[in-house]
Design a protein around this motif. Structure first.
Motif, mmCIF file in Angstrom:
data_model
loop_
_atom_site.group_PDB
_atom_site.id
_atom_site.type_symbol
_atom_site.label_atom_id
_atom_site.label_comp_id
_atom_site.label_asym_id
_atom_site.label_seq_id
_atom_site.Cartn_x
_atom_site.Cartn_y
_atom_site.Cartn_z
ATOM 1 N N ASP A 294 6.328 7.775 -1.587
ATOM 2 C CA ASP A 294 4.753 7.104 -1.649
ATOM 3 C C ASP A 294 4.089 8.155 -2.624
ATOM 4 O O ASP A 294 4.236 9.471 -2.317
ATOM 5 C CB ASP A 294 4.427 7.293 -0.346
ATOM 6 N N SER B 185 1.676 9.302 -6.209
ATOM 7 C CA SER B 185 1.586 9.268 -7.812
ATOM 8 C C SER B 185 2.662 10.194 -8.326
ATOM 9 O O SER B 185 2.949 11.207 -8.205
ATOM 10 C CB SER B 185 0.120 9.514 -8.238
ATOM 11 N N ASP C 90 2.193 4.863 -9.410
ATOM 12 C CA ASP C 90 1.430 5.123 -8.181
ATOM 13 C C ASP C 90 2.150 3.958 -6.945
ATOM 14 O O ASP C 90 1.922 2.773 -7.081
ATOM 15 C CB ASP C 90 0.086 4.609 -8.257
ATOM 16 N N ASP D 82 2.700 2.455 -3.140
ATOM 17 C CA ASP D 82 2.036 2.541 -1.921
ATOM 18 C C ASP D 82 2.979 2.078 -1.044
ATOM 19 O O ASP D 82 3.375 0.736 -1.046
ATOM 20 C CB ASP D 82 0.824 1.625 -1.886
ATOM 21 N N LYS E 260 3.013 1.472 2.197
ATOM 22 C CA LYS E 260 2.268 0.898 3.237
ATOM 23 C C LYS E 260 2.204 -0.464 2.729
ATOM 24 O O LYS E 260 2.524 -1.599 3.492
ATOM 25 C CB LYS E 260 1.067 1.403 3.820
ATOM 26 N N THR E 261 1.730 -0.925 1.781
ATOM 27 C CA THR E 261 1.307 -2.105 1.283
ATOM 28 C C THR E 261 2.527 -2.779 0.523
ATOM 29 O O THR E 261 2.309 -4.053 0.203
ATOM 30 C CB THR E 261 0.012 -2.001 0.477
ATOM 31 N N THR F 225 3.299 -2.127 -2.869
ATOM 32 C CA THR F 225 2.563 -2.413 -4.133
ATOM 33 C C THR F 225 2.783 -0.895 -5.061
ATOM 34 O O THR F 225 2.917 -0.008 -4.537
ATOM 35 C CB THR F 225 1.098 -2.831 -3.879
ATOM 36 N N TYR F 226 2.789 -1.254 -6.198
ATOM 37 C CA TYR F 226 2.718 -0.168 -6.999
ATOM 38 C C TYR F 226 1.874 -0.451 -8.416
ATOM 39 O O TYR F 226 1.732 -1.565 -8.737
ATOM 40 C CB TYR F 226 4.189 0.362 -7.597
#
Length: 253
Positions: free
Chosen positions: A113, A115, A141, A143, A145-146, A148-149
């Motif tokens: 998690d 950047s 970047d 994420d 939790k979601t 996504t990147y």
């Protein structure tokens, strides 16, 4: 599962046991002497020292391996200026670092998690920090939790920039693989959007081969088969090819 026994019952059981079969003669039991206690303490200290020494040795080896990777990519403009011999040397340093990976189950690790700045890559543009004649810095970047990147390319003064949004998920029970699905890419000029493109059914496979608090190595390919092709490693990947490419990243936040 530990069975809980009431204190009175435990005391009674122990008392009965000692009373019936384990009552020693007053002179048959001796408290361990000082020499025995010292011997045990020394053995424990020796074991602790050996463990600490091994840990220190591993830590030094890991630090040296990371330093070697950063040294090998220095002056390559993040992989954009790198001849074949240099690229092979960089690949060798990366492989050494991968073998020292300290993180289990990297695919789901919260250490991902944040950047990350791409300091070296064999990927095609713009993931390698290039966009046409322009040169910049690529970031990833993540994420957790979601799921996504965001891949983003930044150039001085925001003359031009690009960002790629994608979603990822862990692949089955594999400890290090992601299945990545691209959503869209946007190109901007002085911070204003020039155009964007939406993807349909465009997937990649990512293998997080090294991960700790400040360094991350990812190998990516169009297919799992392409990811496992060892003979493709150490050279530049071209857009549309199945062969794998590598990213070496250091943490920003």
């Amino acid at each position: 599962r530990t069975r809980v026994i009431s204190m009175p019952a435990a005391v009674a059981a122990l008392t009965a046991s000692f009373a019936s079969t384990h009552t020693p003669h007053p002179r048959s039991y001796r408290v361990p002497g000082a020499a025995a206690r010292v011997s045990r303490c020394r053995a424990s200290a020796d074991a602790s020292s050996a463990s600490a020494a091994a840990s220190t040795s591993c830590s030094k080896e890991l630090t040296a391996a990371k330093a070697m990777v950063l040294s090998s990519v220095a002056g390559t403009e993040r992989g954009l200026r790198c001849d074949d011999d240099r690229r092979v040397a960089v690949e060798r340093a990366i492989s050494t670092l991968e073998r020292l990976n300290p993180t289990q189950r990297t695919a789901a690790s919260p250490l991902q998690d944040g950047s990350w700045e791409v300091v070296y890559s064999t990927a095609p543009a713009p993931s390698n920090g290039a966009l046409g004649p322009f040169r910049g810095v690529a970031f990833q970047d993540i994420d957790m939790k979601t799921g996504t990147y965001l891949n983003r390319l930044e150039l001085p003064y925001d003359v031009i920039g690009a960002s790629l949004r994608a979603r990822w998920e862990c692949m089955g029970n594999d400890d290090s693989l992601w299945r990545v699905e691209f959503d869209d890419v946007t190109v901007s000029f002085f911070g204003n959007k020039l155009f964007s493109k939406t993807f349909a059914d465009v997937e990649r496979v990512w293998d997080v081969t090294f991960l700790d608090r400040d360094t991350r190595v990812v190998r990516a390919a169009r297919t799992l088969r392409g990811l496992r092709k060892e003979q493709a490693r150490g050279r530049v990947a071209n857009a549309g090819e199945e062969d794998d490419c590598v990213f070496v990243m250091t943490r920003v936040t």
